[in-house]
Design an enzyme around this catalytic site. Structure first.
Site: not given
Ligand code: LMR
Length: 396
Positions: A130, A211, A247
């Protein structure tokens, strides 16, 4: 005073929503941010949540401060959802859950706690991960390193590469793992692969940081928590979980998350929790009431909980159907090479589209995806599926 302040680039995910909102084309589609939209293109308000919302409105309760670590009915229910209601580890008082400002807040508080407890440790995150993981851990002073995760050519997990990199980490390194629905790739571990990773973490003395932002979005509430359940049953005595209801309850803006820290004993857990509370007090003081009251109201009422599980199941099944539909439409438009999208899990697919192709999607079709090629499958619907498939086929 600010004359020398530099302009930094916008956020790679949330910045896209700003650009999308400013786009005047009515055919535009936002496949950037990870949000589940229903068939009519709206963010659903779950029926179970509506029910609690009505009860709360009728009661019109005073808004005092919550305890620093949050609403007890919320944190208890969260812990049970993570570990299962009869977990021995929970019975021993070793797991303490704290309400946080979303899953991101849990990551941040967890990162600060670990920086204090393990000041010289590094953190290893998957490559890719992420977009915000590196930033959150970097912001508290962690040196962030990568471990191999994704095989771009095979569009799936590079498990051998992952094991080799984890095995080479120095003991004491914090390892960030996505419990399910890996963001951004959609490539997850099988149960047997999780068992091997947990055994390796133990052998090498690595510190697991899980996570879990998508519990229930791939196979089910318990199934998606397998990594946590395996860790709980393993000889590993310490780990941390950051979790989120954004979510699974469709409560994005309510910022409902939790940090759960597993300690070696109930006494250790009390000491660790005193540190967690001090960190929060010096940051945002205490969390907000509404979102946690909604989640607690649903999870602690058997009928509403059953209804939520059904609604969550419907979102999950619809995502599976959207994946199948996208693959089918892409093939129909002359792009049969995207079959892997159906094998990926959760909201996201690493589509394999290049930065240039993503730019063409945005400029020529008003379709927004993350520059890395990540698309949010959960933002598709019958109304835009064919349009998106045709556009992707055109730029491929
Ligand atoms: C995403 O990856 O799009 C979501 O987890 C929202 C975010 O805060 O980035």
């Amino acid at each position: 005073f600010f004359a020398r302040v530099e302009l930094v680039p916008g956020d790679p995910i949330l910045g896209l929503t700003e650009a999308y909102n400013a786009d005047a084309r009515d055919t535009k589609v936002n496949l950037g941010v990870g949000i589940y939209y229903d068939e009519s293109g709206r963010i659903p308000v779950l029926r179970a949540v509506q029910q609690v919302e009505r009860q709360l409105a009728e009661q019109s309760k005073p808004r005092g401060y919550l305890p620093i670590d949050g609403l007890p009915d919320y944190t208890r229910a969260t812990r049970d959802l993570l570990f299962g209601a009869r977990s021995p580890l929970v019975g021993e008082g070793r797991a303490v859950t704290t309400q946080t400002i979303g899953g991101s807040g849990a990551l941040r508080v967890g990162a600060e706690l670990l920086k204090k407890a393990l000041p010289f440790a590094r953190i290893a995150i998957s490559n890719p991960s992420w977009e915000n993981h590196r930033a959150v851990f970097g912001a508290v002073g962690f040196e962030v390193v990568d471990y191999t995760y994704f095989d771009a050519a095979a569009h799936g997990l590079d498990f051998d590469g992952m094991l080799a990199d984890l095995a080479a980490l120095e003991p004491g390194t914090v390892v960030l793992l996505h419990a399910c629905c890996h963001n951004p790739t959609g490539a997850d571990l099988t149960p047997a692969q999780w068992e091997r990773v947990v055994a390796l973490l133990h052998e090498r003395g690595l510190f697991p940081f899980i996570d879990m932002a998508y519990q229930g979005f791939d196979r089910g509430i318990d199934e998606d928590a397998l990594a946590i359940r395996l860790l709980a049953d393993s000889p590993i005595r310490n780990f941390v979980v950051a979790s989120s209801y954004s979510k699974s309850f469709s409560l994005y803006g309510e910022r409902v998350g939790a940090l759960t820290v597993v300690s070696d004993s109930a006494d250790e857990a009390r000491r660790v929790q005193s540190q967690v509370k001090r960190l929060i007090r010096a940051n945002y003081s205490s969390p907000s009431t509404h979102g946690a009251a909604l989640v607690a109201g649903v999870l602690n009422d058997p009928a509403l909980r059953a209804q939520w599980e059904e609604e969550l199941g419907q979102m999950r099944e619809r995502i599976h159907a959207l994946r199948a539909g996208l693959v089918e439409r892409l093939a129909a438009h002359g792009a049969p090479q995207f079959g892997f999208i159906q094998r990926q899990a959760g909201m996201f697919s690493y589509s394999g589209l290049s930065r240039g192709q993503v730019e063409r999607l945005r400029d020529e079709f008003g379709i927004y995806a993350v520059g890395t090629g990540r698309i949010c499958v959960a933002a598709l619907s019958a109304g835009n599926l064919d349009y998106v498939a045709k556009a992707v086929a055109a730029v491929s």
